[in-house]
Motif scaffolding. Sequence first.
Motif, mmCIF file in Angstrom:
data_model
loop_
_atom_site.group_PDB
_atom_site.id
_atom_site.type_symbol
_atom_site.label_atom_id
_atom_site.label_comp_id
_atom_site.label_asym_id
_atom_site.label_seq_id
_atom_site.Cartn_x
_atom_site.Cartn_y
_atom_site.Cartn_z
ATOM 1 N N LEU A 1 35.727 12.095 -32.060
ATOM 2 C CA LEU A 1 34.957 13.334 -32.034
ATOM 3 C C LEU A 1 35.027 13.846 -33.451
ATOM 4 C CD1 LEU A 1 35.520 14.898 -28.738
ATOM 5 C CD2 LEU A 1 33.641 13.519 -29.268
ATOM 6 N N LEU B 1 37.813 13.161 -21.384
ATOM 7 C CA LEU B 1 37.676 13.964 -22.346
ATOM 8 C C LEU B 1 36.273 13.805 -22.980
ATOM 9 C CD1 LEU B 1 41.155 14.356 -23.855
ATOM 10 C CD2 LEU B 1 39.916 16.011 -22.323
ATOM 11 N N ALA C 1 32.926 16.408 -22.981
ATOM 12 C CA ALA C 1 32.318 16.662 -24.140
ATOM 13 C C ALA C 1 30.794 16.502 -24.182
ATOM 14 C CB ALA C 1 33.007 16.174 -25.227
ATOM 15 N N GLU C 2 30.534 15.357 -23.838
ATOM 16 C CA GLU C 2 29.069 14.784 -23.970
ATOM 17 C C GLU C 2 28.177 15.429 -22.794
ATOM 18 O OE1 GLU C 2 26.605 10.544 -23.654
ATOM 19 O OE2 GLU C 2 28.587 10.469 -23.184
ATOM 20 N N ALA D 1 28.188 19.570 -23.619
ATOM 21 C CA ALA D 1 27.413 19.679 -25.095
ATOM 22 C C ALA D 1 25.924 19.521 -24.668
ATOM 23 C CB ALA D 1 28.053 18.654 -26.190
ATOM 24 N N SER E 1 37.724 22.358 -24.300
ATOM 25 C CA SER E 1 36.134 21.990 -24.213
ATOM 26 C C SER E 1 35.382 22.701 -25.296
ATOM 27 C CB SER E 1 35.750 22.432 -22.834
ATOM 28 O OG SER E 1 34.182 22.321 -22.987
ATOM 29 N N GLN E 2 35.745 24.111 -25.642
ATOM 30 C CA GLN E 2 34.925 24.529 -26.850
ATOM 31 C C GLN E 2 35.157 23.865 -28.004
ATOM 32 O OE1 GLN E 2 37.192 28.423 -26.253
ATOM 33 N NE2 GLN E 2 35.047 29.455 -26.325
ATOM 34 N N THR F 1 35.943 20.175 -27.964
ATOM 35 C CA THR F 1 35.311 18.851 -28.085
ATOM 36 C C THR F 1 33.855 18.929 -27.883
ATOM 37 O OG1 THR F 1 35.730 19.061 -25.614
ATOM 38 C CG2 THR F 1 37.399 17.929 -26.934
ATOM 39 N N THR F 2 33.398 19.910 -27.254
ATOM 40 C CA THR F 2 31.833 20.017 -27.003
ATOM 41 C C THR F 2 31.085 20.145 -28.725
ATOM 42 O OG1 THR F 2 31.732 22.331 -26.339
ATOM 43 C CG2 THR F 2 31.881 20.530 -24.576
ATOM 44 N N HIS G 1 31.519 17.229 -30.522
ATOM 45 C CA HIS G 1 30.620 16.151 -30.259
ATOM 46 C C HIS G 1 29.329 16.215 -30.808
ATOM 47 C CE1 HIS G 1 27.892 13.917 -27.540
ATOM 48 N NE2 HIS G 1 28.740 13.122 -27.325
#
Length: 569
Positions: free
Chosen positions: A55, A242, A246-247, A250, A274-275, A277-278, A281
Amino acid sequence: MRDTAGGTALLTDAPSDHAQAPAGPPADHAQAPVDAPADGVRTPVDPLVTGVAGLCGRGAPDSPALTYKDTTVDYAELRRRVAGTAAGLRRLGVRRGDRVVVYMEKRVETVVALFAVAAAGGVFVPVNPVYKAPQIRHIVDDCAASAVITTDERYATVRAAVAGSPSVTEVVLVGETAGAPAAHDTAGAPEDPWRVTSWHALPGDDGGVPPVQVIDTDLAAILYTSGSTGSPKGVVLSHRNLIAGAESVAGYLGHGPDDVILAALPLSFDAGFSQITTALHAGAHVVLANYLLPVELVRLCARHRVTGLTGVPPLWIQLTGCRWPAEATAHLRYFANTGGRMPRSTLARLRELFPAARPYLMYGLTEAFRATYLDPAEADRRPDSIGKAIPNADVGVVRPDGTACEPHEHGEIVQRGALVAQGYWNDPVRSAERFRPAPGADGTVRAEIAVWSGDRAYRDEDGFLYFVGRDDEMIKTSGYRVSPTEIEEAAYATGLVSGAVAFGLPDERLGQIAVLVVAGDTTESDLRKAMEDQVPRYMLPKRVVFLDQLPVSPNGKFDRVETRRTVTA
């Protein structure tokens, strides 16, 4: 780096292969350093592409990736730092499957450390920075961590936490005074059995240790979560969990490379991580925020032209009391809620403050990352709904036998799909309770493992879900099953309280009585009178307790366990 777990199964006697640990790598942790095609030409493996650390390379090289205070790093620099730190960790001895605790406030080095551990083949274990030595000790001992990454300022706490630990052999220190490699490159006090290394001395070549080829089913993270009972549980997540999460998130939040996401929640909290990874991404920009007062977030929104902000109900309640100048809201295109139902009054106030922003009301478990969200277009018609399943997840409401509930029939939320975690670390009993075979449409058992949430909900005729409460929190009074959420919502609807938590206590005559704990400038009689217009008599609390401030958990949510303990002590 020694591993006292000795290759023991992660979830011994768990119900299926889904909830079992890998058998463990060989003693030398040897990994295939390169791919070897049939023609014999060997291609170097890039661990930043093969796992969640990939990512870090999704944004344009010169686009901003992370900002902390006055420092911003672009995607090229982020990728370089993660790769260099991963090589340094391998040189220290981190091998595939080793658990590495990361105990720092939000800063660029924290994010780099988390992804570098994953890129090195390890399992990162983020620890909430508000935790003290006893909580850290529990996590370190439970997951048999072999290394800890922390700051100079927190080292005394870490030393107290890991003293006597049979597993920790490495401590890496981040901080201003760790700038000189000689500061912490060999050892701390003579009695400390671990080596101490400066963060600045870490990046470099891998010392001849071959890189790890990460596959998506490898373990990537353990997130410790506290339930209503028992000690914190380590939720085990794979790279696939994970990346898929994220995908999915997002996608429905519509993240893009022009977004600026304010990371206000702890990275040890699934929604907080998540903030990161998203945003990555989508190649977006993340602003890392540590704050004491909510008004500090308002200033960051204005300074960085923030477009997306996610919070939990107590934070949103605080933010509604702040003054939001036009420059702080001008670019905000969405706000999202997780970690509990947002009071209607709070949602209404936020929509007044952010008229151009779309509200996303979400529900999820750490055990499955995220489950549902409400389409913002439905927020006016169904403000109490938690929406429908997120992309790439199947969320059902079922009876105890696994058959699907009819509309408006209460049942248990069950989720299956790529986001369902691998189980609880080293806890086969609780894993077997929560992670079980998924129910088929007719109640038959699938081979696939699902997470049985323990949360009760129902669907309406259009398929939208409505959260009722946790099975272990339902109040059984006068022959009725009452959701604490319904009582709390009625209290919020009066406009007289700023916080509310309800729970049941035993009663010989009624089975249980409802206790309502609130914060607010009102009286019990005024609150009761106002609530009488909101709920039937059997839902009215028999006891109302006023506190200056309700306890909150390290993740910022109202702490029901501590609230009950405070009231009943």
